[in-house]
Design a protein around this motif. Structure first.
Motif, PDB file in Angstrom:
ATOM      1  N   LYS B   5       0.817  -1.209   0.000  1.00 38.50           N
ATOM      2  CA  LYS B   5       0.000   0.000   0.000  1.00 38.50           C
ATOM      3  C   LYS B   5       0.851   1.260   0.000  1.00 38.50           C
ATOM      4  CE  LYS B   5      -3.794  -2.051   2.640  1.00 38.50           C
ATOM      5  NZ  LYS B   5      -4.656  -1.938   3.830  1.00 38.50           N
ATOM      6  N   GLN B   6       0.469   2.168  -0.843  1.00 39.94           N
ATOM      7  CA  GLN B   6       1.037   3.505  -0.824  1.00 39.94           C
ATOM      8  C   GLN B   6      -0.123   4.440  -0.515  1.00 39.94           C
ATOM      9  OE1 GLN B   6       3.215   2.514  -4.789  1.00 39.94           O
ATOM     10  NE2 GLN B   6       4.188   4.382  -4.007  1.00 39.94           N
ATOM     11  N   ASN B   7      -0.138   4.950   0.696  1.00 42.30           N
ATOM     12  CA  ASN B   7      -1.316   5.668   1.168  1.00 42.30           C
ATOM     13  C   ASN B   7      -1.373   7.123   0.740  1.00 42.30           C
ATOM     14  OD1 ASN B   7      -2.570   3.485   2.564  1.00 42.30           O
ATOM     15  ND2 ASN B   7      -0.978   3.655   4.121  1.00 42.30           N
ATOM     16  N   SER B   8      -0.284   7.624   0.197  1.00 39.80           N
ATOM     17  CA  SER B   8      -0.288   9.015  -0.273  1.00 39.80           C
ATOM     18  C   SER B   8      -0.354   9.037  -1.794  1.00 39.80           C
ATOM     19  CB  SER B   8       0.974   9.739   0.188  1.00 39.80           C
ATOM     20  OG  SER B   8       1.038   9.792   1.588  1.00 39.80           O
ATOM     21  N   PRO B   9      -1.467   9.465  -2.364  1.00 39.97           N
ATOM     22  CA  PRO B   9      -1.569   9.500  -3.833  1.00 39.97           C
ATOM     23  C   PRO B   9      -0.650  10.545  -4.462  1.00 39.97           C
ATOM     24  CG  PRO B   9      -3.729   9.704  -2.816  1.00 39.97           C
ATOM     25  CD  PRO B   9      -2.723   9.817  -1.721  1.00 39.97           C
ATOM     26  N   SER B  10      -0.323  11.582  -3.694  1.00 42.13           N
ATOM     27  CA  SER B  10       0.501  12.636  -4.281  1.00 42.13           C
ATOM     28  C   SER B  10       1.376  13.276  -3.207  1.00 42.13           C
ATOM     29  CB  SER B  10      -0.375  13.700  -4.947  1.00 42.13           C
ATOM     30  OG  SER B  10      -1.214  14.312  -3.993  1.00 42.13           O
ATOM     31  N   LEU B  11       2.462  13.885  -3.697  1.00 44.11           N
ATOM     32  CA  LEU B  11       3.416  14.564  -2.821  1.00 44.11           C
ATOM     33  C   LEU B  11       4.029  15.714  -3.610  1.00 44.11           C
ATOM     34  CD1 LEU B  11       5.182  14.571  -0.198  1.00 44.11           C
ATOM     35  CD2 LEU B  11       6.775  13.087  -1.436  1.00 44.11           C
ATOM     36  N   SER B  12       4.119  16.870  -2.969  1.00 46.34           N
ATOM     37  CA  SER B  12       4.721  18.030  -3.629  1.00 46.34           C
ATOM     38  C   SER B  12       5.862  18.549  -2.766  1.00 46.34           C
ATOM     39  CB  SER B  12       3.665  19.123  -3.824  1.00 46.34           C
ATOM     40  OG  SER B  12       4.223  20.234  -4.505  1.00 46.34           O
ATOM     41  N   GLY B  16      15.457  20.818  -4.476  1.00 47.08           N
ATOM     42  CA  GLY B  16      16.569  20.889  -3.542  1.00 47.08           C
ATOM     43  C   GLY B  16      16.267  20.282  -2.183  1.00 47.08           C
ATOM     44  N   ARG B  17      14.980  20.110  -1.893  1.00 41.45           N
ATOM     45  CA  ARG B  17      14.607  19.520  -0.601  1.00 41.45           C
ATOM     46  C   ARG B  17      14.544  18.000  -0.719  1.00 41.45           C
ATOM     47  NH1 ARG B  17      12.336  23.057   3.265  1.00 41.45           N
ATOM     48  NH2 ARG B  17      12.967  25.176   2.746  1.00 41.45           N
ATOM     49  N   ILE B  18      14.277  17.355   0.417  1.00 48.29           N
ATOM     50  CA  ILE B  18      14.157  15.910   0.427  1.00 48.29           C
ATOM     51  C   ILE B  18      12.726  15.484   0.078  1.00 48.29           C
ATOM     52  CG2 ILE B  18      13.672  15.872   2.901  1.00 48.29           C
ATOM     53  CD1 ILE B  18      15.153  13.171   3.031  1.00 48.29           C
ATOM     54  N   SER B  19      12.616  14.437  -0.746  1.00 47.68           N
ATOM     55  CA  SER B  19      11.322  13.800  -1.005  1.00 47.68           C
ATOM     56  C   SER B  19      11.337  12.462  -0.291  1.00 47.68           C
ATOM     57  CB  SER B  19      11.105  13.548  -2.496  1.00 47.68           C
ATOM     58  OG  SER B  19      11.014  14.755  -3.211  1.00 47.68           O
ATOM     59  N   ILE B  20      10.273  12.169   0.436  1.00 51.97           N
ATOM     60  CA  ILE B  20      10.151  10.881   1.125  1.00 51.97           C
ATOM     61  C   ILE B  20       8.851  10.231   0.682  1.00 51.97           C
ATOM     62  CG2 ILE B  20       9.997   9.678   3.329  1.00 51.97           C
ATOM     63  CD1 ILE B  20      11.557  11.977   4.597  1.00 51.97           C
ATOM     64  N   GLY B  60      23.309   6.919  -5.353  1.00 52.70           N
ATOM     65  CA  GLY B  60      23.313   8.334  -5.709  1.00 52.70           C
ATOM     66  C   GLY B  60      22.369   9.125  -4.827  1.00 52.70           C
ATOM     67  N   ARG B  61      21.439   9.811  -5.451  1.00 51.98           N
ATOM     68  CA  ARG B  61      20.488  10.633  -4.691  1.00 51.98           C
ATOM     69  C   ARG B  61      19.353   9.810  -4.063  1.00 51.98           C
ATOM     70  NH1 ARG B  61      17.383  13.796  -7.335  1.00 51.98           N
ATOM     71  NH2 ARG B  61      17.627  12.834  -9.400  1.00 51.98           N
ATOM     72  N   PHE B  62      19.292   8.539  -4.387  1.00 52.36           N
ATOM     73  CA  PHE B  62      18.178   7.694  -3.958  1.00 52.36           C
ATOM     74  C   PHE B  62      18.622   6.713  -2.874  1.00 52.36           C
ATOM     75  CE2 PHE B  62      15.442   9.121  -7.335  1.00 52.36           C
ATOM     76  CZ  PHE B  62      16.321   9.453  -8.351  1.00 52.36           C
ATOM     77  N   HIS B  76      13.919   7.805  -0.209  1.00 51.10           N
ATOM     78  CA  HIS B  76      14.351   9.173   0.008  1.00 51.10           C
ATOM     79  C   HIS B  76      15.088   9.672  -1.232  1.00 51.10           C
ATOM     80  CE1 HIS B  76      14.205   9.155   4.683  1.00 51.10           C
ATOM     81  NE2 HIS B  76      13.335   8.287   4.180  1.00 51.10           N
ATOM     82  N   ILE B  77      14.724  10.848  -1.676  1.00 51.57           N
ATOM     83  CA  ILE B  77      15.397  11.466  -2.815  1.00 51.57           C
ATOM     84  C   ILE B  77      15.975  12.789  -2.328  1.00 51.57           C
ATOM     85  CG2 ILE B  77      15.174  12.275  -5.190  1.00 51.57           C
ATOM     86  CD1 ILE B  77      12.570  10.644  -5.390  1.00 51.57           C
ATOM     87  N   VAL B  78      17.322  12.872  -2.360  1.00 52.74           N
ATOM     88  CA  VAL B  78      17.981  14.075  -1.875  1.00 52.74           C
ATOM     89  C   VAL B  78      19.152  14.437  -2.793  1.00 52.74           C
ATOM     90  CG1 VAL B  78      19.151  15.180   0.059  1.00 52.74           C
ATOM     91  CG2 VAL B  78      17.482  13.382   0.501  1.00 52.74           C
TER      92      VAL B  78
END
Lengths: 112, 113
Positions: B5-12, B16-20, B60-62, B76-78
């Motif tokens: 399950k991926q409970n978040s359909p979207s993320l903004s 330059g910031r971190i995406s989780i 790398g960034r992942f 995590h993408i940084v």
């Protein structure tokens, strides 16, 4: 350089007609899969194959059949298309020694 | 019953910031977990994976983290870049089931400049 191709890329068909989607690979991989992608459901496995003439059902196999008479080709058939089968269909391949898939570019099927 | 399950359909996120991106699973019988990235009108492409015997894998960034006790996976993408904007699917591979993967519903990531 695509080792996997799907045809057709787009298709519109009428309810009740048979439809066959083709997946062709040039990687000589043993495993081939058909998935459908729908909003809110992600990718769901329809059928898969682990060799020529060896196939098995996935989680959403009702209304679909498959055939694999050659290593390179995996066909997905909708015997009598319904509107609920409107979707984007992806084929994927993987070798025996790895665990990742290579996906095709997809077939967008619309049943009207 | 959705096993992955991926409970978040979207993320903004801001460039330059971190995406989780998060993923939960309900079955302990998975030996590999994977992340795929998908652009519109293209097939998903493999991004990164982790074995069930590891708790972290970096490329790398992942970076993917696996918390087996919580049955939770995260990517995590940084730093995040606008080209990272795509739909991300997590997937899990059951033991001894012909290599098939079970996918989550996907999370659409938007990285804003």
């Amino acid at each position: 350089d695509a080792g996997i191709t799907q045809s057709p890329r787009h298709k519109v068909t009428e309810t009740g007609t048979p439809v066959t989607l083709r997946c062709h690979q040039t990687e000589n991989h043993r495993y081939m899969y058909w998935y459908r992608q729908d909003p809110g459901h992600g990718l769901r496995l329809i059928h898969y194959s682990y060799g020529v003439k060896d196939t098995d059902k996935g989680e959403v196999s009702d209304g679909y059949s498959v055939s694999r008479s050659k290593t390179e080709d995996f066909l997905l058939t909708l015997e009598s298309a319904t509107s609920s089968q409107t979707s984007v269909y992806f084929c994927a391949i993987s070798g025996a020694s790895n665990y990742g898939y290579t996906f095709g570019s997809g077939t967008r099927l619309t049943v009207v | 019953d959705q096993q992955v399950k991926q409970n978040s359909p979207s993320l903004s996120v801001q460039e330059g910031r971190i995406s989780i991106l998060n993923c939960d699973y309900t079955n302990s019988m998975f030996d590999y977990f994977l992340w795929y990235k998908k652009y519109p009108a293209e097939g998903p492409t493999f991004l990164i994976s982790i074995s069930s015997i590891k708790d972290k894998n970096e490329d790398g960034r992942f970076t993917v983290f696996l918390n087996k006790s919580a049955k939770h996976l995260s990517l995590h993408i940084v730093p995040s870049q606008p080209g990272d904007s795509a739909v991300y699917f997590c997937a899990a591979r059951p033991y001894n089931q012909g290599g098939k993967l079970i996918f989550g519903q996907g999370t659409e990531l938007s990285v804003k400049p």
